[in-house]
Design a protein around this motif. Sequence first.
Motif, short mmCIF file in Angstrom:
data_model
loop_
_atom_site.label_atom_id
_atom_site.label_comp_id
_atom_site.label_asym_id
_atom_site.label_seq_id
_atom_site.Cartn_x
_atom_site.Cartn_y
_atom_site.Cartn_z
N THR A 137 0.84 -1.20 0.00
CA THR A 137 0.00 0.00 0.00
C THR A 137 0.88 1.25 0.00
O THR A 137 2.06 1.18 0.36
CB THR A 137 -0.91 0.04 1.25
N LYS A 138 0.25 2.37 -0.37
CA LYS A 138 0.99 3.62 -0.45
C LYS A 138 1.55 4.03 0.92
O LYS A 138 2.65 4.53 1.05
CB LYS A 138 0.07 4.71 -0.99
N SER A 139 0.72 3.81 1.97
CA SER A 139 1.13 4.21 3.32
C SER A 139 1.97 3.15 4.02
O SER A 139 2.36 3.33 5.19
CB SER A 139 -0.11 4.51 4.15
N ASN A 140 2.22 2.03 3.33
CA ASN A 140 2.98 0.89 3.90
C ASN A 140 2.28 0.22 5.08
O ASN A 140 2.93 -0.47 5.87
CB ASN A 140 4.40 1.32 4.32
N VAL A 141 1.00 0.48 5.22
CA VAL A 141 0.23 -0.13 6.32
C VAL A 141 -1.11 -0.59 5.76
O VAL A 141 -1.70 0.09 4.94
CB VAL A 141 0.00 0.90 7.45
N ALA A 142 -1.57 -1.76 6.18
CA ALA A 142 -2.90 -2.24 5.80
C ALA A 142 -3.62 -2.70 7.06
O ALA A 142 -2.99 -3.17 8.00
CB ALA A 142 -2.79 -3.38 4.80
N LEU A 143 -4.93 -2.52 7.07
CA LEU A 143 -5.74 -2.93 8.22
C LEU A 143 -6.62 -4.09 7.81
O LEU A 143 -7.43 -3.97 6.90
CB LEU A 143 -6.59 -1.74 8.71
N LEU A 144 -6.43 -5.20 8.50
CA LEU A 144 -7.13 -6.44 8.12
C LEU A 144 -8.10 -6.81 9.24
O LEU A 144 -7.69 -6.96 10.39
CB LEU A 144 -6.09 -7.54 7.93
N PRO A 145 -9.42 -6.98 8.90
CA PRO A 145 -10.35 -7.42 9.95
C PRO A 145 -9.94 -8.79 10.48
O PRO A 145 -9.60 -9.67 9.69
CB PRO A 145 -11.70 -7.50 9.21
N PHE A 146 -9.97 -8.94 11.79
CA PHE A 146 -9.56 -10.21 12.41
C PHE A 146 -10.77 -11.15 12.45
O PHE A 146 -11.39 -11.35 13.51
CB PHE A 146 -9.00 -9.94 13.80
N THR A 147 -11.11 -11.68 11.29
CA THR A 147 -12.25 -12.59 11.17
C THR A 147 -11.78 -13.90 10.57
O THR A 147 -10.70 -13.97 9.97
CB THR A 147 -13.34 -11.99 10.26
N LYS A 148 -12.62 -14.94 10.71
CA LYS A 148 -12.25 -16.24 10.15
C LYS A 148 -12.17 -16.18 8.63
O LYS A 148 -11.40 -16.91 8.00
CB LYS A 148 -13.27 -17.30 10.58
N ALA A 149 -12.97 -15.31 8.02
CA ALA A 149 -12.95 -15.20 6.57
C ALA A 149 -11.65 -14.54 6.09
O ALA A 149 -11.05 -14.97 5.11
CB ALA A 149 -14.16 -14.39 6.10
N ALA A 150 -11.22 -13.49 6.78
CA ALA A 150 -10.04 -12.74 6.34
C ALA A 150 -8.74 -13.37 6.84
O ALA A 150 -7.70 -13.23 6.21
CB ALA A 150 -10.13 -11.29 6.81
N VAL A 151 -8.80 -14.04 7.99
CA VAL A 151 -7.61 -14.67 8.57
C VAL A 151 -7.95 -16.13 8.87
O VAL A 151 -8.25 -16.50 10.00
CB VAL A 151 -7.16 -13.94 9.85
N PRO A 152 -7.95 -16.99 7.85
CA PRO A 152 -8.38 -18.37 8.08
C PRO A 152 -7.42 -19.20 8.91
O PRO A 152 -7.84 -20.12 9.62
CB PRO A 152 -8.53 -18.95 6.67
N THR A 153 -6.12 -18.92 8.84
CA THR A 153 -5.14 -19.77 9.54
C THR A 153 -4.17 -18.93 10.36
O THR A 153 -3.60 -17.97 9.84
CB THR A 153 -4.34 -20.61 8.53
N ILE A 154 -3.99 -19.34 11.62
CA ILE A 154 -2.97 -18.72 12.47
C ILE A 154 -2.12 -19.84 13.03
O ILE A 154 -2.62 -20.72 13.72
CB ILE A 154 -3.60 -17.93 13.63
N ASP A 155 -0.84 -19.82 12.70
CA ASP A 155 0.06 -20.87 13.17
C ASP A 155 1.12 -20.22 14.05
O ASP A 155 2.10 -19.64 13.55
CB ASP A 155 0.70 -21.57 11.96
N LEU A 156 0.90 -20.30 15.37
CA LEU A 156 1.82 -19.63 16.29
C LEU A 156 3.16 -20.35 16.34
O LEU A 156 4.18 -19.73 16.61
CB LEU A 156 1.20 -19.56 17.69
N ALA A 157 3.16 -21.65 16.07
CA ALA A 157 4.41 -22.42 16.15
C ALA A 157 5.39 -21.96 15.08
O ALA A 157 6.59 -21.80 15.36
CB ALA A 157 4.10 -23.90 15.99
N THR A 158 4.89 -21.75 13.86
CA THR A 158 5.78 -21.30 12.77
C THR A 158 5.73 -19.79 12.59
O THR A 158 6.34 -19.26 11.67
CB THR A 158 5.40 -21.99 11.45
N LYS A 159 4.99 -19.12 13.47
CA LYS A 159 4.87 -17.66 13.44
C LYS A 159 4.37 -17.15 12.08
O LYS A 159 4.95 -16.24 11.48
CB LYS A 159 6.20 -17.00 13.80
N ARG A 160 3.31 -17.79 11.60
CA ARG A 160 2.75 -17.41 10.29
C ARG A 160 1.24 -17.22 10.39
O ARG A 160 0.57 -17.94 11.12
CB ARG A 160 3.00 -18.52 9.26
#
Lengths: 170, 93
Positions: A137-160
């Motif tokens: 993005t132009k401002s180098n920042v993006a805001l992502l809603p923390f929902t299951k649709a927008a963020v389907p996978t969170i892997d804390l072990a691999t930090k991804r």
Amino acid sequence: MTAQDRICIGAIQGAFGVKGEVRIKSFCADPAAIGDYGLLTNEDATMSFDLRIVGPIKNGFSARIKGVQYKDQADALNGTTLWIARDALPNLPDDEYYHSDLIGLDVFDTGGEKIGRVISVHDHGAGDILEISTPKTKSNVALLPFTKAAVPTIDLATKRIIADPPEGVF
Amino acid sequence: MSRSVWKGPFVDAYVLKKAAAVRESGRNNDVIKIWSRRSTILPQFVGLTFGVYNGQKHIPVNVSEDMIGQKFGEYSPTRTYYGHAADKKAKRK
């Protein structure tokens, strides 16, 4: 133990009164919870503090620290930050995460391409939002809603985080 | 003095149009970029996500039932405070 294994939950802001009590500023979600984590340490873990909250005062709490009996001892601790081990935080139910766990995770899209990195988490009353540092993005920042649709996978072990950003985020 | 009831809630017309277009397309997860912080949140907006401009960027706002009647601007602060993460939690909905 690295800095990432420990979390800053408050700070000492000097003496309170003349009998060795200290003034504590809490960074916890529930400010009074700072007294529930047992032994606290300073930033480099060279000192430990057995803290007992005495009562609420303006902008924080008054507290007693074991071994601190006089005002000059309390004043000497002014500016000391209070840390706990990450393991001291209780486990959370599914789909709940500590901000400190999310911050710093790399964000990839569903195709495996790196989008950026989580720099903070906000909640303005309409759901949590991940603030991502990204060159897309132009401002180098993006805001992502923390929902299951927008963020389907969170892997804390691999930090991804695998994100599926909806139209309009980038 | 509060707004007269006979006028009904105020909403910028383009917000209604954009919301209706997204509803028709069925892509309810899309972020609808709006600049109208003064518009009232109506029942037909529930379930949609609006990107409400705060003067710098569009803050995603997931509209839920308990937000009806309030203004979009209330959910898009213009000043941001970066506090400590400490033991704060985020819930994925």
